[in-house]
Write an enzyme that holds these catalytic residues in place. Structure first.
Site, PDB file in Angstrom:
ATOM      1  N   GLY A 165       0.732  -1.257  -0.092  1.00 18.12           N
ATOM      2  CA  GLY A 165      -0.059   0.007  -0.011  1.00 18.12           C
ATOM      3  C   GLY A 165       1.043   1.205  -0.094  1.00 18.12           C
ATOM      4  O   GLY A 165       1.670   1.188   0.898  1.00 18.12           O
ATOM      5  N   ARG A 179     -19.692  13.717  12.408  1.00 15.53           N
ATOM      6  CA  ARG A 179     -20.353  13.469  11.087  1.00 15.53           C
ATOM      7  C   ARG A 179     -21.525  12.589  11.280  1.00 15.53           C
ATOM      8  O   ARG A 179     -22.403  12.416  10.836  1.00 15.53           O
ATOM      9  CB  ARG A 179     -19.325  12.650  10.222  1.00 15.53           C
ATOM     10  CG  ARG A 179     -18.120  13.782   9.906  1.00 15.53           C
ATOM     11  CD  ARG A 179     -17.083  13.110   9.274  1.00 15.53           C
ATOM     12  NE  ARG A 179     -16.084  14.186   8.680  1.00 15.53           N
ATOM     13  CZ  ARG A 179     -14.923  13.876   7.996  1.00 15.53           C
ATOM     14  NH1 ARG A 179     -14.513  12.472   7.999  1.00 15.53           N
ATOM     15  NH2 ARG A 179     -14.126  14.711   7.697  1.00 15.53           N
TER      16      ARG A 179
END
Lengths: 238, 581, 250
Positions: free
Chosen positions: B10, B286
């Protein structure tokens, strides 16, 4: 032979430099001298003789003009070969300038060779030279006249656009505003140069009316070519 | 001991920071990335990165950052690593600034900070509205430096396939990976492996995630024995631009800079977040903003033109101010929605954004598998039940700063190197993977992976996001099992051994389905509401029964769930009420 | 006007060096649909307009919001990101082709590694001493930050490379993108030594002198990076550097 460091960089910058000095500088001088023709054959021949009478003139011509020209041409051919000639639709004006700068090189080269051989070498050497008369003969031929007009216009465009791009290359004009201003100034230089050159052709027209009319007819191509030049240069200004 | 090597899988922020740390200590790294690292999903992060540097005289402090993070995460995060992260944050910002990240500046030339959700302090450093891209590039540049120095070898357009584990002690000794351009499968030895492969947003079909964020790598590790923790905690971002192929994020920084959320009600704008949360206003965390928008649209039927959309309004703000601080996201809105957000309010709706859950790791970022580390969104450690905006970039970088050195400590303690293992162990796993792909190439059924993926995405989005009901979750798991069966019936119509995305997607899909089950069953089991996990039938947080970490282990029958106590050693859990406090 | 379907012509190539061919597709239309959605539709059902079964078209993509640079291709002849290419803004049939200045891997996928190699060559990094706590970074004026930020948004997408007439098989020009990066790093107050190394390299093979001032790059950049400013600025830096170097050389 040892590898010269930064060879391509140096050659490319020399190419840019030779385009400005001596070529553009010489051009300005040349067109200025031509303009004496407007004051009559005698004045022109005087001016030409004056220049031809410079001390070291042969050395100046060979090393100050000939060699730099030859280099500019030779390396220019390499540059032309390494470019692509498709127009990017989002940037037509400047892309056309790029293309024209390269395309005009060919008529310029043809004109230059012809002009130097016929005028400077065949008729311009010796003590008893009447260059004005020679030019009057040349311009009496309407094809040659058209050839001269095209050659001059292409040269002036190539110079003007060259000045504008050299200013970028050398890092004088960095932002869009300065590049636009430099483009406008360069366009002005190109217009003044071509105007001077084309206007001075009048000084080489024969007295006899019929030929003159014919020649002037042929010169109608000139304003059109100049208009095209202006149109092209508007891209730089826009 | 033979030559040491470490593998990082990654090339986003987490992977790059891990790589830099390891290379800086002189150990060679093989860096694998499914895309050229500069194209990793970290580029999509917009708003900024948090650090309590307190440069605006608000009395901010890393301890307040810690409290905001823990409280915002509804007390599910282990507090010790979160504290270390918040303490390290100011130094991380300094480091990034030294690396040349073009953070926005104050008139004097210091870093500027803006406010984000779930806090009352201006704590977020930012580079326009493309902060993630800017940080990624800065780390990419540092990695390139090590690459030139010969310490890092990049394998770009390579996809991680599996771990290679030592037969005796189970530790990681390498990986297998496929080279996309020629679809060849290879094995690589290493004494430690870092998985830094990001989140699994594509499991939900449309999300704010990149096309590459399948979660397949995490799923493969999970299927090979790593535990997956808190999978059910999926953040649904309140403000995204609905789109055909993805939901494009409209950063929280839009609200941080003064953007207001509203719908028309009785002919007038109704700023429902400001009305209901006077103190935090549009900058509630959120999960809360998302539920409010959802309820205004779905339950109260006040969505714009009857659609599930509300306004996010920047049009009252100065254009130059907006261009300097939010240029990137306004461009995105203009390009994809066609309107100029400087002049007209944007139409937005919540969309799947981030996975708080991920591979289980200890405080040193190591998984249950010795030598296997996980960093970034792919692990579960820093965000509890809901992540605060601008904490993700921080956790990626901080995680890498921990994991890199810890993995070197780990390999220094090893008695045997991966190079001492018989080559046959590596070849065996490589052959097994070649076999898996040969099988896929031979599939001749009627299904295709894109349609199956869409079906998975629809079920997961409908039943496993903002509002969750046990019956629907159970039905979703049944659906996932059905999709796994139908997967066997995929037809592969492309025999090419050159860059065959269809085959790669087919393989990924199966792993996505396995991970989707972890998310779904974790949600089904957790009978409470906490952070992003909301069940109307169990609307309260239940610390007595559920203040614990879900840990899923793979079995042939599906995920088996265990639970682990949460570290609450620093801040005592308290009720989470943003409307008052 | 909403159309019911979208027609595409796609240039296919089975692998490096394989012979290209064109295929014609038709996929359903939807409001706001982009080119990538069309390609996914083709992958679902890879059948040409003529009804012939074929393989799914291969393309690169990641972020789908024009920040990663992966999905650049020629859309109706112009290099752009296919994610932000909305079909309603395009003339149909939409013609998709791979970039021409890079080796094709397969179909619309090309290998842009040379751009990353350029970044290596031109030392596109700030030479920090280490990642350990060493205090704050240098101060930077808000104005300089705006310039640096503009340059730093380069996503190595290759649009500028594709439209540059100086990049082709007959020239080794490194292209505008990396020159923008050289300016970006030269703007960082991290010492003149690195700047000298970058400028020296800029005078090497394929360096800044190969620029032909067509200025297509700046017109093609999707992130509005002032590439021609950067080129002229680096040109200026190189001019000064070269003169100084010559005057000081032994």
């Amino acid at each position: 032979m040892p590898e010269v460091p930064y060879k391509e960089f140096i050659l490319r910058r020399l190419h840019s430099l030779t385009g400005i000095v001596p070529m553009t500088v010489f051009l300005a001088e040349h067109f200025w001298t031509n303009s004496y023709a407007l004051q009559g054959a005698e004045r022109f021949n005087e001016a030409a003789d004056h220049i031809r009478g410079f001390p070291y003139i042969i050395l100046i011509e060979i090393f100050g003009l000939g060699l730099p020209f030859a280099f500019h041409i030779a390396y220019g051919i390499k540059i032309i070969y390494s470019g692509d000639y498709t127009i990017y639709a989002n940037n037509p004006a400047k892309n056309w300038m790029y293309v024209l700068q390269r395309v005009t090189a060919f008529p310029i080269l043809a004109f230059l060779v012809f002009h130097v051989i016929t005028i400077r070498i065949l008729h311009g050497i010796g003590d008893d030279v009447d260059l004005h008369a020679t030019m009057v003969d040349v311009f009496a031929n309407k094809f040659l006249l058209a050839f001269y007009v095209v050659g001059i216009v292409c040269t002036c465009f190539h110079c003007a656009n060259g000045i504008a791009t050299a200013a970028i290359t050398w890092g004088l004009t960095v932002g869009p505003t300065s590049q636009k201003v430099a483009g406008a100034v360069a366009a002005g230089v190109g217009l003044v140069l071509s105007g001077m050159a084309l206007w001075s052709i009048r000084g080489f027209m024969p007295e006899a009316a019929p030929e003159a009319a014919e020649a002037i007819e042929a010169m109608k191509a000139a304003p059109e070519t100049v208009l095209y030049l202006i149109e092209s240069l508007r891209g730089v200004i826009a | 001991m033979a030559k040491q090597r470490i593998i990082v899988v990654g090339g986003g922020l987490a992977g790059l920071m891990t790589t830099i740390k390891i290379a800086e200590m002189g150990v060679a790294v093989d860096l694998f990335s499914i895309v050229p690292v500069k194209r990793s999903h970290s580029v999509c992060a917009q708003g900024g990165i948090n650090a309590a540097k307190d440069q605006q005289g608000q009395g901010d402090h890393p301890d307040i950052h810690l409290d905001d993070t823990i409280y915002g995460g509804d007390f599910l995060a282990n507090q010790t690593p979160v504290k270390t992260m918040c303490d390290a944050a100011p130094q991380i910002i300094d480091l990034l600034s030294r690396m040349g990240v073009p953070f926005n500046r104050t008139p004097e030339g210091f870093l500027d900070f803006r406010r984000f959700g779930g806090t009352l302090h201006n704590r977020t450093a930012f580079a326009g509205a493309t902060t993630g891209q800017q940080l990624l590039y800065a780390l990419d540049e540092q990695v390139r430096r090590f690459e030139v120095a010969g310490l890092v070898t990049k394998y770009e357009s390579w996809e991680f396939l599996s771990l290679i584990r030592d037969e005796d002690d189970g530790r990681v000794i390498g990986i297998t990976a496929i080279c996309n351009p020629d679809m060849s499968i290879h094995h690589f030895a290493a004494d430690a492996v870092h998985i830094c492969t990001g989140g699994p947003g594509i499991i939900f079909g449309k999300s704010t995630n990149s096309y590459i964020n399948t979660g397949a790598a995490a799923s493969r590790c999970y299927q090979q024995g790593a535990a997956y923790a808190n999978g059910e905690f999926i953040q649904v971002h309140p403000t995204t631009i609905p789109g055909e192929d993805k939901l494009r994020l409209m950063s929280e920084s839009a609200r941080g800079e003064g953007g207001r959320v509203w719908v028309p009600k009785d002919g007038k704008p109704w700023y429902f977040l400001e009305e209901r949360y006077p103190k935090y206003g549009n900058l509630v965390p959120r999960d809360i903003a998302t539920r409010e928008i959802f309820s205004v649209c779905v339950e109260e039927g006040l969505g714009l033109d009857g659609k599930n959309q509300v306004y996010l309004d920047l049009s009252h703000l100065d254009e130059t101010f907006l261009n300097r601080r939010l240029g990137g996201i306004m461009e995105i809105y203009e390009k994809f929605a066609g309107d100029d957000p400087r002049k007209t309010p944007m139409r937005i709706f919540p969309g799947v954004h981030y996975s708080m859950g991920g591979m289980w790791v200890d405080f040193e970022q190591q998984t249950h598998i010795p030598g296997l580390f996980a960093v970034g969104e792919v692990e579960y450690q820093y965000h509890g039940a809901n992540r605060l905006g601008a904490n993700s970039l921080l956790s990626c970088i901080f995680g890498g700063m921990v994991a890199g050195p810890k993995s070197i400590e780990y390999i220094n303690g090893l008695k045997r190197s991966a190079d001492d293992v018989a080559p046959s162990a590596f070849a065996a796993e490589q052959n097994r993977q070649i076999e898996v792909f040969d099988d896929i190439y031979r599939m001749t059924g009627k299904e295709n992976p894109y349609d199956l993926g869409d079906e998975m995405g629809e079920w997961m989005t409908n039943n496993c996001t903002i509002v969750r009901h046990n019956d629907k979750l159970a039905a979703t798991d049944e659906k996932l099992v059905e999709l796994l069966e139908r997967w066997e019936n995929v037809g592969v119509n492309d025999a090419s051994r050159v860059y065959n995305q269809y085959v790669l997607r087919t393989r990924q899909l199966k792993d996505m389905l396995q991970l989707a089950r972890v998310i779904c069953l974790g949600a089904l089991r957790r009978d409470e509401s906490r952070g992003a996990h909301f069940k109307p039938d169990f609307p309260e947080r239940d610390d007595e029964n559920w203040l614990k970490t879900t840990m899923a282990r793979h079995t042939p029958e599906g995920p088996s769930l265990e639970y682990e106590v949460v570290d609450t050693s620093i801040i005592k859990p308290r009720p989470r009420v943003y409307s008052k406090s | 006007m909403a159309q019911k379907t979208v027609q595409l012509r796609v240039k296919r190539q089975d692998g490096p060096g394989a012979r290209p061919r064109w295929e014609h597709f038709e996929v359903p239309h939807a409001p706001g649909k982009n080119v990538i959605s069309c390609l996914i539709d083709i992958a679902r059902k890879p059948v040409t307009l003529e009804g012939r079964e074929t393989t799914p078209v291969q393309w690169d993509c990641a972020c789908l919001e024009e920040v990663c640079g992966a999905c650049t291709m020629l859309v109706n002849g112009k290099p752009q990101q296919s994610c932000s290419s909305l079909v309603d803004n395009l003339e149909q049939p939409i013609e998709l082709a791979p970039l021409t200045k890079f080796p094709v891997v397969r179909d619309l996928v090309v290998d842009r590694q040379k751009m990353f190699k350029n970044l290596e060559r031109f030392r596109a990094w700030v030479p920090i001493d280490g990642t350990y706590p060493m205090g704050e970074g240098p101060l930077l004026s808000a104005e300089d930050q705006q310039v640096r930020y503009n340059r730093s948004r380069c996503m190595t997408c290759a649009c500028c490379m594709e439209v540059c007439p100086q990049i082709n098989g007959r020239s080794d020009f490194v292209g505008p993108a990396v020159i923008g990066q050289v300016e970006f790093f030269n703007l960082h107050p991290s010492g003149p030594e690195e700047m000298g190394k970058r400028l020296e390299e800029m005078m090497g093979t394929g360096g800044i002198h190969e620029c032909g001032n067509a200025q297509n790059c700046v017109a093609a950049c999707p992130k509005e990076i002032d590439l021609t400013d950067a080129i002229a600025e680096v040109g200026r830096q190189v001019t000064i550097f070269a003169v100084k170097k010559f005057l000081h050389s032994s």
